[in-house]
Design a protein around this motif. Sequence first.
Motif, PDB file in Angstrom:
ATOM      1  N   ASP A  80     -19.590  23.346 -18.233  1.00 17.28           N
ATOM      2  CA  ASP A  80     -20.899  24.075 -18.324  1.00 17.28           C
ATOM      3  C   ASP A  80     -20.882  25.429 -18.671  1.00 17.28           C
ATOM      4  N   LYS A  81     -19.456  26.129 -18.428  1.00 20.54           N
ATOM      5  CA  LYS A  81     -19.439  27.488 -18.733  1.00 20.54           C
ATOM      6  C   LYS A  81     -19.637  27.653 -20.268  1.00 20.54           C
ATOM      7  N   PHE A  82     -19.055  26.683 -21.099  1.00 19.47           N
ATOM      8  CA  PHE A  82     -19.218  26.910 -22.505  1.00 19.47           C
ATOM      9  C   PHE A  82     -20.534  26.377 -22.817  1.00 19.47           C
TER      10      PHE A  82
ATOM     11  N   THR B 220     -17.359  40.104 -45.878  1.00 16.03           N
ATOM     12  CA  THR B 220     -16.543  39.460 -44.979  1.00 16.03           C
ATOM     13  C   THR B 220     -15.901  40.503 -44.094  1.00 16.03           C
ATOM     14  N   GLU B 221     -15.362  39.833 -42.891  1.00 12.07           N
ATOM     15  CA  GLU B 221     -14.475  40.855 -42.230  1.00 12.07           C
ATOM     16  C   GLU B 221     -12.948  40.012 -41.943  1.00 12.07           C
ATOM     17  N   THR B 222     -12.818  38.860 -42.755  1.00 12.95           N
ATOM     18  CA  THR B 222     -11.655  38.163 -42.730  1.00 12.95           C
ATOM     19  C   THR B 222     -11.115  37.952 -44.091  1.00 12.95           C
TER      20      THR B 222
ATOM     21  N   ALA C 231     -17.391  44.839 -40.149  1.00 20.73           N
ATOM     22  CA  ALA C 231     -17.480  43.639 -38.894  1.00 20.73           C
ATOM     23  C   ALA C 231     -18.867  42.634 -39.200  1.00 20.73           C
ATOM     24  N   CYS C 232     -19.449  42.146 -38.235  1.00 24.43           N
ATOM     25  CA  CYS C 232     -20.417  41.148 -38.504  1.00 24.43           C
ATOM     26  C   CYS C 232     -21.749  41.822 -39.247  1.00 24.43           C
ATOM     27  N   TYR C 233     -21.651  42.935 -39.373  1.00 26.08           N
ATOM     28  CA  TYR C 233     -22.953  43.623 -40.040  1.00 26.08           C
ATOM     29  C   TYR C 233     -23.112  43.446 -41.819  1.00 26.08           C
TER      30      TYR C 233
ATOM     31  N   PHE D 110     -17.805  44.732 -22.640  1.00 24.81           N
ATOM     32  CA  PHE D 110     -18.189  45.862 -23.153  1.00 24.81           C
ATOM     33  C   PHE D 110     -18.928  45.792 -24.570  1.00 24.81           C
ATOM     34  N   SER D 111     -18.363  44.826 -25.239  1.00 21.54           N
ATOM     35  CA  SER D 111     -19.003  44.519 -26.597  1.00 21.54           C
ATOM     36  C   SER D 111     -20.446  43.833 -26.338  1.00 21.54           C
ATOM     37  N   THR D 112     -20.725  42.989 -25.343  1.00 24.30           N
ATOM     38  CA  THR D 112     -22.062  42.417 -24.847  1.00 24.30           C
ATOM     39  C   THR D 112     -23.108  43.466 -24.637  1.00 24.30           C
TER      40      THR D 112
ATOM     41  N   TYR E 122     -31.210  36.479 -34.221  1.00 21.76           N
ATOM     42  CA  TYR E 122     -30.357  37.529 -33.606  1.00 21.76           C
ATOM     43  C   TYR E 122     -28.740  37.217 -34.188  1.00 21.76           C
ATOM     44  N   HIS E 123     -28.081  38.254 -34.835  1.00 20.55           N
ATOM     45  CA  HIS E 123     -26.641  38.002 -34.486  1.00 20.55           C
ATOM     46  C   HIS E 123     -26.192  37.114 -33.515  1.00 20.55           C
ATOM     47  N   LEU E 124     -25.554  36.084 -33.818  1.00 14.41           N
ATOM     48  CA  LEU E 124     -25.203  35.095 -32.696  1.00 14.41           C
ATOM     49  C   LEU E 124     -23.594  34.969 -32.469  1.00 14.41           C
TER      50      LEU E 124
ATOM     51  N   GLU F 165     -29.962  35.064 -26.671  1.00 17.56           N
ATOM     52  CA  GLU F 165     -31.077  35.003 -25.510  1.00 17.56           C
ATOM     53  C   GLU F 165     -30.884  36.107 -24.821  1.00 17.56           C
ATOM     54  N   LYS F 166     -29.876  36.745 -24.502  1.00 11.77           N
ATOM     55  CA  LYS F 166     -30.054  37.840 -23.800  1.00 11.77           C
ATOM     56  C   LYS F 166     -30.593  39.141 -24.708  1.00 11.77           C
ATOM     57  N   GLY F 167     -30.312  39.085 -25.936  1.00 11.41           N
ATOM     58  CA  GLY F 167     -30.922  39.990 -26.807  1.00 11.41           C
ATOM     59  C   GLY F 167     -32.380  40.067 -26.606  1.00 11.41           C
TER      60      GLY F 167
ATOM     61  N   GLY G 177     -20.398  27.713 -34.094  1.00  9.73           N
ATOM     62  CA  GLY G 177     -19.418  29.201 -33.513  1.00  9.73           C
ATOM     63  C   GLY G 177     -19.921  30.293 -34.266  1.00  9.73           C
ATOM     64  N   ASN G 178     -19.034  31.351 -33.953  1.00 10.14           N
ATOM     65  CA  ASN G 178     -19.285  32.855 -34.404  1.00 10.14           C
ATOM     66  C   ASN G 178     -18.913  32.630 -36.001  1.00 10.14           C
ATOM     67  N   CYS G 179     -19.576  32.728 -36.811  1.00  9.04           N
ATOM     68  CA  CYS G 179     -19.156  33.036 -38.307  1.00  9.04           C
ATOM     69  C   CYS G 179     -19.465  34.506 -38.725  1.00  9.04           C
TER      70      CYS G 179
ATOM     71  N   GLY H  19     -22.647  44.316 -35.976  1.00 13.46           N
ATOM     72  CA  GLY H  19     -21.468  44.552 -36.505  1.00 13.46           C
ATOM     73  C   GLY H  19     -20.783  45.350 -35.484  1.00 13.46           C
ATOM     74  N   SER H  20     -19.459  44.880 -34.706  1.00 16.11           N
ATOM     75  CA  SER H  20     -18.721  45.601 -33.825  1.00 16.11           C
ATOM     76  C   SER H  20     -18.274  46.896 -34.602  1.00 16.11           C
ATOM     77  N   GLY H  21     -18.143  48.097 -33.604  1.00 15.16           N
ATOM     78  CA  GLY H  21     -17.555  48.982 -34.148  1.00 15.16           C
ATOM     79  C   GLY H  21     -18.207  50.475 -34.124  1.00 15.16           C
TER      80      GLY H  21
HETATM   81  P1  HMG Z   1     -15.930  35.287 -20.133  1.00 18.18           P
HETATM   82  O1  HMG Z   1     -14.895  35.953 -19.603  1.00 18.18           O
HETATM   83  O2  HMG Z   1     -15.854  33.651 -20.552  1.00 18.18           O
HETATM   84  O3  HMG Z   1     -17.530  35.590 -19.518  1.00 18.18           O
HETATM   85  O4  HMG Z   1     -16.166  35.958 -21.493  1.00 18.18           O
HETATM   86  P2  HMG Z   1     -18.114  35.005 -17.951  1.00 18.18           P
HETATM   87  O5  HMG Z   1     -16.910  34.484 -16.985  1.00 18.18           O
HETATM   88  O6  HMG Z   1     -18.819  36.304 -17.952  1.00 18.18           O
HETATM   89  O7  HMG Z   1     -18.758  33.821 -18.370  1.00 18.18           O
HETATM   90  C1  HMG Z   1     -19.876  33.662 -19.404  1.00 18.18           C
HETATM   91  C2  HMG Z   1     -21.165  33.152 -18.857  1.00 18.18           C
HETATM   92  O8  HMG Z   1     -21.017  31.841 -18.411  1.00 18.18           O
HETATM   93  C3  HMG Z   1     -21.590  34.220 -17.438  1.00 18.18           C
HETATM   94  O9  HMG Z   1     -23.113  34.028 -17.684  1.00 18.18           O
HETATM   95  C4  HMG Z   1     -21.154  32.939 -16.270  1.00 18.18           C
HETATM   96  O10 HMG Z   1     -22.115  33.415 -15.302  1.00 18.18           O
HETATM   97  C5  HMG Z   1     -21.467  31.547 -17.130  1.00 18.18           C
HETATM   98  P3  HMG Z   1     -23.876  35.531 -17.545  1.00 18.18           P
HETATM   99  O11 HMG Z   1     -23.289  36.365 -16.499  1.00 18.18           O
HETATM  100  O12 HMG Z   1     -23.539  36.143 -18.957  1.00 18.18           O
HETATM  101  O13 HMG Z   1     -25.262  35.063 -17.443  1.00 18.18           O
HETATM  102  N1  HMG Z   1     -20.690  30.567 -16.501  1.00 18.18           N
HETATM  103  C6  HMG Z   1     -21.243  29.383 -16.229  1.00 18.18           C
HETATM  104  N2  HMG Z   1     -22.427  28.953 -16.404  1.00 18.18           N
HETATM  105  C7  HMG Z   1     -22.728  27.560 -16.151  1.00 18.18           C
HETATM  106  N3  HMG Z   1     -22.012  26.657 -15.463  1.00 18.18           N
HETATM  107  C8  HMG Z   1     -20.827  27.179 -15.226  1.00 18.18           C
HETATM  108  C9  HMG Z   1     -20.239  28.653 -15.596  1.00 18.18           C
HETATM  109  N4  HMG Z   1     -19.364  29.268 -15.385  1.00 18.18           N
HETATM  110  C10 HMG Z   1     -19.521  30.577 -15.962  1.00 18.18           C
HETATM  111  N5  HMG Z   1     -19.861  26.404 -14.579  1.00 18.18           N
HETATM  112  C11 HMG Z   1     -17.232  36.902 -23.452  1.00 18.18           C
HETATM  113  C12 HMG Z   1     -17.517  35.851 -22.210  1.00 18.18           C
HETATM  114  C13 HMG Z   1     -18.356  36.944 -24.406  1.00 18.18           C
HETATM  115  C14 HMG Z   1     -16.921  38.317 -22.887  1.00 18.18           C
HETATM  116  C15 HMG Z   1     -16.059  36.444 -24.543  1.00 18.18           C
HETATM  117  O14 HMG Z   1     -16.230  35.159 -24.747  1.00 18.18           O
HETATM  118  C16 HMG Z   1     -15.639  37.396 -25.385  1.00 18.18           C
HETATM  119  O15 HMG Z   1     -15.005  38.224 -25.298  1.00 18.18           O
HETATM  120  N6  HMG Z   1     -16.347  36.738 -26.726  1.00 18.18           N
HETATM  121  C17 HMG Z   1     -15.831  37.631 -27.764  1.00 18.18           C
HETATM  122  C18 HMG Z   1     -16.786  38.877 -27.870  1.00 18.18           C
HETATM  123  C19 HMG Z   1     -18.202  38.506 -28.293  1.00 18.18           C
HETATM  124  O16 HMG Z   1     -18.653  37.561 -28.693  1.00 18.18           O
HETATM  125  N7  HMG Z   1     -19.011  39.805 -27.999  1.00 18.18           N
HETATM  126  C20 HMG Z   1     -20.461  39.704 -28.213  1.00 18.18           C
HETATM  127  C21 HMG Z   1     -21.106  40.961 -28.595  1.00 18.18           C
HETATM  128  S1  HMG Z   1     -20.165  41.727 -29.827  1.00 18.18           S
HETATM  129  C22 HMG Z   1     -20.410  40.867 -31.156  1.00 18.18           C
HETATM  130  O17 HMG Z   1     -21.331  40.139 -31.387  1.00 18.18           O
HETATM  131  C23 HMG Z   1     -19.805  41.049 -32.413  1.00 18.18           C
HETATM  132  C24 HMG Z   1     -18.784  40.171 -32.758  1.00 18.18           C
HETATM  133  O18 HMG Z   1     -19.571  39.001 -33.519  1.00 18.18           O
HETATM  134  C25 HMG Z   1     -17.628  40.716 -33.898  1.00 18.18           C
HETATM  135  C26 HMG Z   1     -18.194  41.291 -35.081  1.00 18.18           C
HETATM  136  O19 HMG Z   1     -19.288  42.149 -35.224  1.00 18.18           O
HETATM  137  O20 HMG Z   1     -17.432  41.251 -36.242  1.00 18.18           O
HETATM  138  C27 HMG Z   1     -18.099  39.676 -31.905  1.00 18.18           C
END
Ligand code: HMG
Length: 393
Positions: free
Chosen positions: A38-40, A85-87, A117-119, A207-209, A239-241, A248-250, A278-280, A311-313
């Motif tokens: 359920d975490k994922f 692309t960023e890859t 990045a993703c932008y 931080f990114s979120t 939203y960018h996903l 949803e948070k956004g 997943g993230n593309c 897009g991060s950065g």
């Molecule tokens: P994490 O350590 O897995 O986070 O990292 P967590 O422990 O806070 O858990 C995530 C959520 O799952 C939390 O909910 C937990 O409570 C929940 P929230 O607090 O957010 O409401 N959870 C559960 N829920 C139900 N049942 C359970 C359970 N256990 C936990 N049993 C993190 C999460 C996003 C930080 C990590 O996956 C990560 O680093 N991802 C990559 C960075 C990223 O995606 N950032 C997003 C914003 S930046 C962006 O979008 C740009 C990007 O696309 C790159 C680009 O621009 O090129 C990344």
Amino acid sequence: MTSQATNVKVGIAALSFFVPGSYLGLETLAERHGIHPDKFKVGLGQKKIALTGFDEDVVTLAAEAARPILDAEGVDGIDTLLFATETGIDQSKSAGIYVHRLLNLPPNCRTVELKQACYSATAGLQMACAYVTRQPEKKVLVVASDVSRYDLNSSAEATQGCGAVAMLVSADPKLLAIDPIAGCFTEDIMDFWRPNYRKTPLVDGKFSTLRYLNALKQCWNDYQDNGGRAYEEFVQFCYHLPFSRMGEKGHRHLAKLANGDPNLDRCKAGMVYNREVGNCYAASLYMGLASALENTEIDLTGRPIGLYSYGSGAVAEFFAGEVQPGYADHLLTARHKALLAERTAVSYDTYLALREVPDPQDGSSVEMPRLAKGQYRLAKIDEHKRHYVNAFN
Ligand code: HMG
């Protein structure tokens, strides 16, 4: 002389995506890591990680995404290919040039790769709209294609994915007319980055979120200052996903800022496909747009959709588009749903093996095994050159 049009509607005439034929189910990853599934599924809102075979990369994914558009529309009028692309696969040559050849685009079509990045696909879309506004008889092919791979056993691993989206930008678009007004935001931060010597990015995940949400606020404020539409006008938001829970948070964040209705019904249709992929990265927002258009049950004709690109950065933008009459007749819904449904789940060991992509750095020759289900594949790497083929020829 070409006419200078100012009132012409410009936007997305066709929208197509591609994902490869394999995925890792997130319950498999959870079991392996001793994490509750359920975490994922609930915490991140994700189900699967789309995976490339050795003979697939951003070039083959992009060509596959664009193919159905060119089959339907032809290449007439396309004089620009923007590849986001960023890859990327080369520091100098645009990945788009391989795609240009695979798709038989005319030699007088300019081609360039865009990165932020993703932008970057949003930059491409806006540049394409500006160009077509100036020359309404021209068309631009914007392709976003990325493969997201994080370090094994990192918290980001569950958010991996890959895929490509192709958009044909033209005057009098059949799907979505893009509004000229947008809200933008740039800040120099280190939330996610990939130095040239690394295959996987470095990421300060939490931080990114937070920066994603802050950038949304800045963009929305700028959008409003520029005379943008009111929150309540929008029938859907995309939203960018990076993972759907982020969207949803956004959405809740935006609703609060705008004193609007935070009901998630106005963003959930846009998340259906991304949960499965997943993230593309650069393609993510536009896969979400396809998802919103193809999974919203009400008729969207004439209604505005809000789009948030991050897009991060970091660079971010909020902008909008109006859904065009007859749009449903031009969607590739059946193809997209079949692509997602007809994939194969792989074991954890196969997932690990697929990460070991041959990468000869000494000029030696490597033939890639046939894993790609589509028509375009990377057949070999030889003398530092990548050889792409159309397997149907
Ligand atoms: P994490 O350590 O897995 O986070 O990292 P967590 O422990 O806070 O858990 C995530 C959520 O799952 C939390 O909910 C937990 O409570 C929940 P929230 O607090 O957010 O409401 N959870 C559960 N829920 C139900 N049942 C359970 C359970 N256990 C936990 N049993 C993190 C999460 C996003 C930080 C990590 O996956 C990560 O680093 N991802 C990559 C960075 C990223 O995606 N950032 C997003 C914003 S930046 C962006 O979008 C740009 C990007 O696309 C790159 C680009 O621009 O090129 C990344």
